[in-house]
Design an enzyme around this catalytic site. Sequence first.
Site, mmCIF file in Angstrom:
data_model
loop_
_atom_site.group_PDB
_atom_site.id
_atom_site.type_symbol
_atom_site.label_atom_id
_atom_site.label_comp_id
_atom_site.label_asym_id
_atom_site.label_seq_id
_atom_site.Cartn_x
_atom_site.Cartn_y
_atom_site.Cartn_z
ATOM 1 N N TYR A 278 0.842 -1.196 0.000
ATOM 2 C CA TYR A 278 0.000 0.000 0.000
ATOM 3 C C TYR A 278 0.878 1.248 0.000
ATOM 4 C CZ TYR A 278 -4.508 2.239 0.689
ATOM 5 O OH TYR A 278 -5.674 2.945 0.515
ATOM 6 N N TYR A 326 -1.291 4.806 -10.381
ATOM 7 C CA TYR A 326 -2.245 3.940 -11.091
ATOM 8 C C TYR A 326 -3.675 4.318 -10.731
ATOM 9 C CZ TYR A 326 -5.018 -0.496 -10.969
ATOM 10 O OH TYR A 326 -6.002 -1.457 -11.012
#
Lengths: 380, 129
Positions: A278, A326
């Site tokens: 993450y 992204y």
Amino acid sequence: MTAAIAGAAESDLGVTGKSVLALQSQAVTRALADAGLTLRDVDGLATAGVSRFPAAQVADYLGLRPAWTDSTSAGGSAFEMYVARAAQAIDAGQCSTVVISYGSNQRSARSRSLGGAVEPHVPEAQFEAPYGPLYPISYYAMAAQRYLHAYGAEREHLAEVAVAAREWALRNPAAYRYGAGPLTVDAVLGAPMVSSPLTAADCCLVTDGGGAVVLTSLDRARDLPRPPVVVLGYGESTTHTSMTGDDDLLRPGSFASGRRAFAMAGLRPADVDVAQLYDSFTITVLLTLEGLGFCGRGEAAAFVGDGRTRPGGAFPLNTSGGGLSYNHPGQFGVLLLVEAVRQLRGECGDRQVQGAETALAHGTGGVFSTHATVLLGADR
Amino acid sequence: MNEEIPVDGVTRPWWEATRERRLTVQRCLECGHRQHYPRALCTGCGGTALDFTDVSGRGTVDSFTVVHRAPRPGLETPYVVARVRLAEGPILLTRLVGADPSAWTCDEPVRVAWRPLPDGRHLPVFAKE
Ligand SMILES: [Zn+2]
């Protein structure tokens, strides 16, 4: 009984103009199609971030009456936690086919606020909110400041995380920054300062997006069209919610969650071929690399410093382009799983890590509040 | 910095002490553990008998961040949010004041200062020792 991921998919990403439940529906139907299954096969559902009763809400919308649900509320790590819970539920015979899904339209709806939402009855409303920290940015900023001070690292080391993420995103047509061109260290350092030492380019995107994965038993997954991705191990750690709740900013819960996941899987960090960590902020990645044991404490700055995590480097990290380049739909955890699955199936095109057999997905929620690590493997 | 900071039955003595510009932390009467924020139990031993004890007001900067974008209207940027580790152990979230935002480093010593609130309470902030 071993569990496996039999299907995985993204919803539309970026700026979609779609509702949360429409994005959820896309993610679920695409993941089921990928798995060669239909809604009729689903008897377990785990989701978050929809409403007061997330799983019930999505079940209602999809016309499901699941035998098992989970809406553990842990922010970005919840989806890695759902993998653990789903594997256990399948093993216990409570259900046979679980969909883990998420969708957010936070960019289209402009629903993100810099201060976060502090409920008046929690201690943070009295003892933290009055000082005006940005939530969650200021916590990660303080972790970054402490990191630079304690380990003699530089902002350039943080910036390298964002630069590497962009390099991967340039190879992922689904990435928000695909086609945006390379990011330079100077551009990261020169971006508007938000909460020092973190600039806007040290922070993840704010986008719409979502995804889903389908879990079932490994035995059953072997009869389905896609190559099964085996759940090898998992571990969690929940440590605090307040910005003062953890004594050591540089020792987050990933140290414990990683140790637990590797022990269950009987693996070591060196066994991981591709990692999805993450990346809410650049510092999140440095501390998670250390927490999971990919390098020692204080060593992550040097670890990423030679391009090791960029395409072609020795340690492929956040190969989708991550939350930084992204997609980041508020809770990124499910998309970490989707990318891990695709890497293990060899579906990633220009960004494929050749021969990847073991993948790690690590979710982080809140202000390093919740951590969950999942180890996945190809069925070989 | 904030118009109406909530208070509850457990935290009221802490806030009342701020009217006299006294910084306190909670102390467990069973094991002596000191904690902040105030709670209905001791996180050291689980005991429920606690009182409040004055602290020195001295501490060190565990870490800090200069905030450049206000999370809500009425806050003038930049300002410095910090974790201060009190000499007595507990950590407070706070502001660093009285110096240029670029003039702070981790581990430097600080001492409590006070910002008045409209209702007579005070908010503890910290300045260079
Ligand atoms: Zn005690």
